[in-house]
Design a protein around this motif. Structure first.
Motif, mmCIF file in Angstrom:
data_model
loop_
_atom_site.group_PDB
_atom_site.id
_atom_site.type_symbol
_atom_site.label_atom_id
_atom_site.label_comp_id
_atom_site.label_asym_id
_atom_site.label_seq_id
_atom_site.Cartn_x
_atom_site.Cartn_y
_atom_site.Cartn_z
ATOM 1 N N GLU A 36 -76.457 78.444 10.958
ATOM 2 C CA GLU A 36 -75.158 77.976 10.286
ATOM 3 C C GLU A 36 -75.523 76.837 9.127
ATOM 4 O OE1 GLU A 36 -71.247 77.107 12.669
ATOM 5 O OE2 GLU A 36 -72.528 75.336 12.638
ATOM 6 N N VAL A 54 -86.191 82.729 14.988
ATOM 7 C CA VAL A 54 -85.131 83.907 15.648
ATOM 8 C C VAL A 54 -83.895 83.258 16.538
ATOM 9 C CG1 VAL A 54 -85.004 85.915 16.865
ATOM 10 C CG2 VAL A 54 -86.562 85.553 15.027
ATOM 11 N N LEU A 55 -84.536 82.492 17.484
ATOM 12 C CA LEU A 55 -83.433 81.964 18.561
ATOM 13 C C LEU A 55 -83.356 80.652 18.344
ATOM 14 C CD1 LEU A 55 -85.107 83.910 21.641
ATOM 15 C CD2 LEU A 55 -82.870 84.241 20.286
ATOM 16 N N MET A 56 -82.044 80.297 18.039
ATOM 17 C CA MET A 56 -81.508 78.961 17.531
ATOM 18 C C MET A 56 -80.164 78.700 18.317
ATOM 19 S SD MET A 56 -82.736 78.643 13.832
ATOM 20 C CE MET A 56 -82.305 79.761 13.188
ATOM 21 N N PRO A 57 -79.668 77.640 18.468
ATOM 22 C CA PRO A 57 -78.491 77.340 18.911
ATOM 23 C C PRO A 57 -77.559 77.667 17.956
ATOM 24 C CG PRO A 57 -79.735 75.205 18.904
ATOM 25 C CD PRO A 57 -80.814 76.449 18.513
ATOM 26 N N ARG A 58 -76.189 77.780 18.188
ATOM 27 C CA ARG A 58 -75.142 77.881 17.033
ATOM 28 C C ARG A 58 -75.188 79.286 16.368
ATOM 29 N NH1 ARG A 58 -71.969 73.053 17.213
ATOM 30 N NH2 ARG A 58 -70.935 73.855 15.185
ATOM 31 N N GLU A 59 -76.144 79.276 15.506
ATOM 32 C CA GLU A 59 -76.192 80.471 14.934
ATOM 33 C C GLU A 59 -77.884 80.930 15.139
ATOM 34 O OE1 GLU A 59 -73.859 81.619 11.435
ATOM 35 O OE2 GLU A 59 -75.841 82.119 10.263
ATOM 36 N N SER A 60 -78.163 82.173 15.471
ATOM 37 C CA SER A 60 -79.431 82.441 15.638
ATOM 38 C C SER A 60 -79.878 82.984 14.163
ATOM 39 C CB SER A 60 -79.583 83.663 16.654
ATOM 40 O OG SER A 60 -78.979 84.794 15.907
ATOM 41 N N VAL A 62 -81.319 85.624 13.816
ATOM 42 C CA VAL A 62 -80.722 87.203 13.997
ATOM 43 C C VAL A 62 -79.727 87.363 13.046
ATOM 44 C CG1 VAL A 62 -79.836 88.989 15.193
ATOM 45 C CG2 VAL A 62 -81.696 87.563 16.205
ATOM 46 N N ARG A 63 -78.661 86.440 13.059
ATOM 47 C CA ARG A 63 -77.423 86.562 12.297
ATOM 48 C C ARG A 63 -77.725 86.155 10.857
ATOM 49 N NH1 ARG A 63 -73.699 89.762 12.574
ATOM 50 N NH2 ARG A 63 -74.577 89.831 14.393
ATOM 51 N N ILE A 85 -90.550 85.178 19.552
ATOM 52 C CA ILE A 85 -90.318 86.599 19.774
ATOM 53 C C ILE A 85 -91.129 87.465 19.141
ATOM 54 C CG2 ILE A 85 -88.355 88.309 19.359
ATOM 55 C CD1 ILE A 85 -87.539 86.316 21.561
ATOM 56 N N SER A 93 -84.242 94.741 18.167
ATOM 57 C CA SER A 93 -82.787 94.020 18.058
ATOM 58 C C SER A 93 -81.854 94.175 16.674
ATOM 59 C CB SER A 93 -82.869 92.333 18.298
ATOM 60 O OG SER A 93 -83.456 91.860 17.128
ATOM 61 N N LEU A 97 -78.514 96.063 16.706
ATOM 62 C CA LEU A 97 -77.369 95.500 15.994
ATOM 63 C C LEU A 97 -76.752 96.444 14.999
ATOM 64 C CD1 LEU A 97 -78.536 91.875 15.550
ATOM 65 C CD2 LEU A 97 -76.253 92.642 17.155
ATOM 66 N N LEU B 41 -80.432 78.935 25.333
ATOM 67 C CA LEU B 41 -80.419 78.826 23.788
ATOM 68 C C LEU B 41 -79.166 78.302 23.091
ATOM 69 C CD1 LEU B 41 -82.118 82.609 23.729
ATOM 70 C CD2 LEU B 41 -83.146 80.424 22.967
ATOM 71 N N ALA B 42 -78.034 78.738 23.591
ATOM 72 C CA ALA B 42 -76.840 78.264 23.088
ATOM 73 C C ALA B 42 -76.547 77.034 23.117
ATOM 74 C CB ALA B 42 -75.789 79.308 23.234
ATOM 75 N N TYR B 83 -72.645 75.949 21.358
ATOM 76 C CA TYR B 83 -71.239 76.793 20.986
ATOM 77 C C TYR B 83 -71.727 78.315 21.326
ATOM 78 C CZ TYR B 83 -67.487 78.992 18.718
ATOM 79 O OH TYR B 83 -66.557 80.048 18.512
ATOM 80 N N ILE B 88 -72.362 85.549 18.873
ATOM 81 C CA ILE B 88 -73.618 84.788 19.359
ATOM 82 C C ILE B 88 -73.953 85.448 20.383
ATOM 83 C CG2 ILE B 88 -74.359 82.621 19.830
ATOM 84 C CD1 ILE B 88 -72.481 81.266 17.742
ATOM 85 N N ASP B 91 -75.999 88.478 19.869
ATOM 86 C CA ASP B 91 -77.225 88.162 18.840
ATOM 87 C C ASP B 91 -78.370 87.862 19.831
ATOM 88 O OD1 ASP B 91 -76.130 88.931 16.697
ATOM 89 O OD2 ASP B 91 -75.652 86.957 15.972
ATOM 90 N N TYR B 92 -78.232 87.067 20.858
ATOM 91 C CA TYR B 92 -79.137 86.315 21.667
ATOM 92 C C TYR B 92 -79.361 87.694 22.585
ATOM 93 C CZ TYR B 92 -77.945 81.619 20.645
ATOM 94 O OH TYR B 92 -78.138 80.367 19.936
ATOM 95 N N VAL B 94 -79.282 91.002 22.356
ATOM 96 C CA VAL B 94 -80.200 92.093 21.964
ATOM 97 C C VAL B 94 -81.487 91.631 21.754
ATOM 98 C CG1 VAL B 94 -78.256 93.209 20.814
ATOM 99 C CG2 VAL B 94 -79.501 91.587 19.504
ATOM 100 N N VAL B 95 -81.839 90.562 21.245
ATOM 101 C CA VAL B 95 -83.373 90.099 21.298
ATOM 102 C C VAL B 95 -83.855 89.792 22.756
ATOM 103 C CG1 VAL B 95 -84.790 88.162 20.424
ATOM 104 C CG2 VAL B 95 -82.802 88.762 19.040
ATOM 105 N N ALA B 98 -84.528 92.972 24.438
ATOM 106 C CA ALA B 98 -86.011 93.602 23.670
ATOM 107 C C ALA B 98 -87.024 92.978 24.110
ATOM 108 C CB ALA B 98 -85.657 93.608 22.046
ATOM 109 N N GLN B 99 -86.982 91.690 24.144
ATOM 110 C CA GLN B 99 -88.166 90.832 24.611
ATOM 111 C C GLN B 99 -88.567 90.860 26.057
ATOM 112 O OE1 GLN B 99 -89.955 89.049 22.124
ATOM 113 N NE2 GLN B 99 -91.394 88.288 23.680
#
Lengths: 130, 210
Positions: A36, A54-60, A62-63, A85, A93, A97, B41-42, B83, B88, B91-92, B94-95, B98-99
């Motif tokens: 974000e 790739v993997l982070m809080p709020r908005e990854s 990936v997005r 990852i 992934s 999507l 993660l979130a 959040y 979100i 998104d988490y 699918v990864v 896969a992992q």
């Protein structure tokens, strides 16, 4: 003008590491903690390269990666994924999507799996900015 | 190094069968661990993640996503600085799926894993079906519910499943073509289902084209 590199990672140690490598190689680092914040900085600063977790809080990542690559304004900005990852999982992934109704996106310009050596990251940055 | 995905009509014994298979084969059983990991993660509670799963496309999600801003959520949940919403979550998901699959020898319960891993040669996709009455009976016995409570749970879960798949644009989740094996639990016991799946994955050359 010094080229700008946006580092997006929720791990402060990784941001510290990446920004040090960027500076040592004569580029200007910018940091964000998640996708974000990363998108906000991308719009403001218009970096020449993005290094993205790739993997982070709020908005990854990936997005954020999909947002970059599906927006004509940003699609040409190279992206290096730097993540724990695997590349295979990330690509699977992204494919999922797309199958779930999202746009088709290309592969990132480079993919580095953590942990990464400074030389490896420096080489990837130079290659992406050349 | 196989990966088994189990999709199921709720109450057809998918979780029980998945645990049994994982135990017998020495595999990891991925179910609640996925919820836990997404929550980490979130940076939200596992309960919030479960709410997103249960209410996919539903009222809770609309409230959180559209009526409440992220900064407001942060202010309300001072100790919970994260959040999550449906996007979100997906998104988490699918990864992570896969992992998890990359690590092999795993049984993954539902959550769209049959779609996410549909091109993975070493993945076997299983669908369990059963009629409504049997599924209600299963829930009554397994979770000590009255008939009315169990029927309500099955209906809610069927709707949740529909909504979750709708969110990812999928409505063909009960189509046999997606799976290696479809088992009608009204006619096959849990032990027989277990043996069928074990026999399938012991085959040296799986058929993978979908």
């Amino acid at each position: 003008m010094t080229k700008k590199v946006l580092v997006v990672d929720d791990d402060p140690d990784v941001r510290l590491f990446s920004t040090a490598v960027i500076e040592e190689n004569g580029f200007n680092p910018i940091e964000a903690e998640n996708g974000e914040e990363g998108m906000q900085l991308l719009k403001l600063e218009k970096p020449d390269l993005v290094i993205l977790d790739v993997l982070m809080p709020r908005e990854s990542g990936v997005r954020m990666f999909r947002q970059i690559k599906t927006n004509p304004k940003f699609a040409k900005i190279p992206v290096i994924i730097l993540s724990g990852i695997t590349k295979k999982s990330f690509l699977r992934s992204q494919k999922a999507l797309t199958e779930f109704g999202g746009a088709e996106v290309p592969e990132p310009e480079n993919y580095l799996e953590k942990p990464v050596e400074p030389e490896e990251l420096a080489a990837a940055i130079k290659s992406a900015l050349s | 190094m196989p990966v088994i995905t189990i999709s199921r009509q709720f109450g057809s014994g998918g979780r029980t069968l998945g645990q049994k298979l994982a135990g017998a084969l020495g595999y990891t059983f991925a179910d609640q661990d996925i919820v836990q990991k997404i929550a980490e993660l979130a940076k939200v509670s596992p309960g919030w993640v479960e709410s997103v799963e249960k209410e996919a496309g539903g009222r809770f999600q609309r409230i959180v996503s559209k009526m409440v801003s992220k900064p407001l959520v942060d202010r309300i949940l001072k100790d919970e600085r994260g959040y999550i919403d449906e996007q979100i979550y997906i998104d988490y998901l699918v990864v992570l799926i896969a992992q998890i699959a990359e690590e092999d020898n795993v049984v993954i319960l539902g959550r769209g894993s049959q779609y996410i891993l549909n091109d993975m040669p070493e993945a076997y996709h299983i669908l369990l079906i059963d009629n409504f009455e049997n599924r209600v009976r299963f829930i009554m016995e397994k979770y000590d519910k009255t008939e009315k409570e169990a029927a309500n749970v099955v209906k809610v879960e069927d709707r949740r499943r529909f909504n979750l798949y709708k969110k990812i644009g999928k409505q063909d989740y009960d189509k046999p073509e997606l799976y290696h094996l479809v088992i009608n639990m009204a006619r096959v016991s849990l032990d027989q289902a277990h043996d069928l799946i074990v026999k399938l994955i012991k085959q040296p050359s799986p058929v993978t084209s979908i």
